[in-house]
Design a protein around this motif. Structure first.
Motif, PDB file in Angstrom:
ATOM      1  N   VAL A 149       0.853  -1.192   0.000  1.00  0.00           N
ATOM      2  CA  VAL A 149       0.000   0.000   0.000  1.00  0.00           C
ATOM      3  C   VAL A 149       0.886   1.237   0.000  1.00  0.00           C
ATOM      4  CG1 VAL A 149      -1.623   1.345   1.407  1.00  0.00           C
ATOM      5  CG2 VAL A 149      -1.942  -1.123   1.151  1.00  0.00           C
ATOM      6  N   ILE A 150       1.906   1.215   0.856  1.00  0.00           N
ATOM      7  CA  ILE A 150       2.807   2.354   1.039  1.00  0.00           C
ATOM      8  C   ILE A 150       4.169   1.991   0.441  1.00  0.00           C
ATOM      9  CG2 ILE A 150       4.066   3.601   2.872  1.00  0.00           C
ATOM     10  CD1 ILE A 150       1.316   4.550   2.934  1.00  0.00           C
ATOM     11  N   LYS A 151       4.733   2.885  -0.324  1.00  0.00           N
ATOM     12  CA  LYS A 151       5.974   2.559  -1.039  1.00  0.00           C
ATOM     13  C   LYS A 151       7.244   2.975  -0.301  1.00  0.00           C
ATOM     14  CE  LYS A 151       3.390   1.372  -4.615  1.00  0.00           C
ATOM     15  NZ  LYS A 151       2.611   0.146  -4.417  1.00  0.00           N
ATOM     16  N   CYS A 152       7.114   3.702   0.798  1.00  0.00           N
ATOM     17  CA  CYS A 152       8.300   4.136   1.543  1.00  0.00           C
ATOM     18  C   CYS A 152       8.184   3.682   2.992  1.00  0.00           C
ATOM     19  CB  CYS A 152       8.442   5.658   1.513  1.00  0.00           C
ATOM     20  SG  CYS A 152       8.662   6.295  -0.153  1.00  0.00           S
ATOM     21  N   ARG A 153       9.323   3.401   3.601  1.00  0.00           N
ATOM     22  CA  ARG A 153       9.305   2.866   4.958  1.00  0.00           C
ATOM     23  C   ARG A 153       8.882   3.914   5.987  1.00  0.00           C
ATOM     24  NH1 ARG A 153      14.120   1.682   9.120  1.00  0.00           N
ATOM     25  NH2 ARG A 153      12.913   0.388  10.551  1.00  0.00           N
ATOM     26  N   PRO A 154       7.835   3.624   6.773  1.00  0.00           N
ATOM     27  CA  PRO A 154       7.497   4.531   7.873  1.00  0.00           C
ATOM     28  C   PRO A 154       8.569   4.415   8.966  1.00  0.00           C
ATOM     29  CG  PRO A 154       5.620   3.130   7.275  1.00  0.00           C
ATOM     30  CD  PRO A 154       6.830   2.551   6.617  1.00  0.00           C
ATOM     31  N   PRO A 155       8.941   5.520   9.590  1.00  0.00           N
ATOM     32  CA  PRO A 155      10.012   5.470  10.584  1.00  0.00           C
ATOM     33  C   PRO A 155       9.706   4.475  11.696  1.00  0.00           C
ATOM     34  CG  PRO A 155       8.908   7.633  10.552  1.00  0.00           C
ATOM     35  CD  PRO A 155       8.369   6.847   9.406  1.00  0.00           C
ATOM     36  N   GLY A 156      10.701   3.667  12.036  1.00  0.00           N
ATOM     37  CA  GLY A 156      10.541   2.680  13.112  1.00  0.00           C
ATOM     38  C   GLY A 156       9.476   1.638  12.801  1.00  0.00           C
ATOM     39  N   ASN A 157       9.127   1.496  11.527  1.00  0.00           N
ATOM     40  CA  ASN A 157       8.068   0.542  11.101  1.00  0.00           C
ATOM     41  C   ASN A 157       6.721   0.825  11.746  1.00  0.00           C
ATOM     42  OD1 ASN A 157      10.071  -0.674   9.669  1.00  0.00           O
ATOM     43  ND2 ASN A 157      10.250  -2.465  11.003  1.00  0.00           N
ATOM     44  N   ARG A 158       6.443   2.082  12.073  1.00  0.00           N
ATOM     45  CA  ARG A 158       5.110   2.395  12.612  1.00  0.00           C
ATOM     46  C   ARG A 158       4.068   2.173  11.522  1.00  0.00           C
ATOM     47  NH1 ARG A 158       3.605   6.665   9.856  1.00  0.00           N
ATOM     48  NH2 ARG A 158       4.860   8.540   9.650  1.00  0.00           N
ATOM     49  N   ASP A 159       2.795   2.131  11.958  1.00  0.00           N
ATOM     50  CA  ASP A 159       1.702   1.990  10.986  1.00  0.00           C
ATOM     51  C   ASP A 159       1.644   3.230  10.088  1.00  0.00           C
ATOM     52  OD1 ASP A 159       0.937  -0.412  12.022  1.00  0.00           O
ATOM     53  OD2 ASP A 159      -0.802   0.362  13.131  1.00  0.00           O
ATOM     54  N   PRO A 160       1.265   3.038   8.837  1.00  0.00           N
ATOM     55  CA  PRO A 160       1.045   4.209   7.984  1.00  0.00           C
ATOM     56  C   PRO A 160      -0.147   5.011   8.512  1.00  0.00           C
ATOM     57  CG  PRO A 160       0.927   2.142   6.716  1.00  0.00           C
ATOM     58  CD  PRO A 160       0.994   1.762   8.150  1.00  0.00           C
ATOM     59  N   VAL A 161      -0.126   6.324   8.312  1.00  0.00           N
ATOM     60  CA  VAL A 161      -1.252   7.155   8.744  1.00  0.00           C
ATOM     61  C   VAL A 161      -2.098   7.537   7.512  1.00  0.00           C
ATOM     62  CG1 VAL A 161      -0.121   7.979  10.839  1.00  0.00           C
ATOM     63  CG2 VAL A 161       0.144   9.277   8.723  1.00  0.00           C
ATOM     64  N   PRO A 162      -3.368   7.927   7.760  1.00  0.00           N
ATOM     65  CA  PRO A 162      -4.293   8.105   6.621  1.00  0.00           C
ATOM     66  C   PRO A 162      -3.784   9.027   5.513  1.00  0.00           C
ATOM     67  CG  PRO A 162      -5.528   8.088   8.661  1.00  0.00           C
ATOM     68  CD  PRO A 162      -4.079   8.047   9.050  1.00  0.00           C
ATOM     69  N   ASP A 163      -3.122  10.134   5.841  1.00  0.00           N
ATOM     70  CA  ASP A 163      -2.717  11.021   4.739  1.00  0.00           C
ATOM     71  C   ASP A 163      -1.564  10.419   3.922  1.00  0.00           C
ATOM     72  OD1 ASP A 163      -0.833  11.561   6.783  1.00  0.00           O
ATOM     73  OD2 ASP A 163      -0.488  13.593   6.050  1.00  0.00           O
ATOM     74  N   GLU A 164      -0.789   9.522   4.538  1.00  0.00           N
ATOM     75  CA  GLU A 164       0.267   8.831   3.777  1.00  0.00           C
ATOM     76  C   GLU A 164      -0.360   7.821   2.813  1.00  0.00           C
ATOM     77  OE1 GLU A 164       3.404   9.233   7.529  1.00  0.00           O
ATOM     78  OE2 GLU A 164       2.469   7.291   7.110  1.00  0.00           O
TER      79      GLU A 164
END
Ligand code: URA
Length: 218
Positions: free
Chosen positions: A88-103
């Motif tokens: 769904v998300i193409k870039c790593r969220p810091p610390g592997n946190r969940d992606p947030v809605p605007d991302e």
């Protein structure tokens, strides 16, 4: 669009994504993890977001969860090269946190375009984020895993098949068993999807019910 043009368009999309700055995740990434595999695959997997190893190597599912995915694929006679894998998300969220809605909102056009160009017949969503985004429903993975549903994506009917995320199954043996069972149904779904609807089977002769059956005892 013919296959050559579709492939060229997918490559161009990957080039475009490589320089993406649509959201804050651009700042912390090593590279964009676009997707990998057969651009003409019938079966596509969609995970959540790259982790540490994916960010470093540039490919989805190359860490522990990816090893499990490879094993599950091997169990149904497939390998990575036979399918297409994206997130769904193409870039790593810091610390592997969940992606947030605007991302998710910023990134989802890439995924929708990938689906449009690859034209998979079955999309196996891995975990909650992919399942909710592609089903357009808020039902969680615990409720819907293993239940194929027909959805319209990229202007086509696609069979969506929600599965537990392999990373979750790594640490929960019960979940792993369920994931393996759900995975085992994938070849049947692909087979089903590759055939025109069959002529209805003729009704079998109904055997006369025994008295016990008539009473509803069996
Ligand atoms: N988990 C994901 O959802 N995607 C990856 O690429 C790796 C781990």
């Amino acid at each position: 669009m013919d296959p050559v043009e579709r492939l060229a368009t997918l490559d161009a999309l990957q080039q475009e994504a490589a320089g993406c700055t649509r959201c804050r995740l651009a700042e912390g990434r090593t590279q964009v993890v676009f997707g990998v595999g057969d651009p003409n695959a019938d079966l596509m997997f969609v995970g959540e977001a790259p982790g540490f190893h994916e960010d470093k190597q540039g490919y989805p599912f190359v860490g522990q969860a990816g090893k499990l995915l490879d094993k599950l694929l091997a169990g149904i006679g497939l390998e990575r090269a036979d399918v297409y894998i994206a997130n769904v998300i193409k870039c790593r969220p810091p610390g592997n946190r969940d992606p947030v809605p605007d991302e998710i909102e910023a990134c989802e056009p890439y995924l929708f375009r990938q689906i449009e160009l690859i034209e998979p017949r079955v999309i196996a969503t891995l975990g909650n984020f992919a399942t909710k985004l592609l089903s357009g429903r808020q039902l969680g993975i615990t409720r819907v895993h293993g239940q194929p549903q027909s959805v319209t994506l990229g202007g086509r009917q696609v069979l969506l098949y929600p599965l537990y995320h392999p990373a979750a199954a790594l640490y929960t043996p019960r979940m792993l068993t369920v994931l393996e069972e759900d995975f085992a149904r994938l070849p049947g779904l692909l087979d089903l999807e590759s055939h025109e609807p069959a002529e209805p089977e003729p009704e079998p002769e109904l055997a006369a019910a025994t008295p016990a059956e008539q009473l509803g005892l069996f």
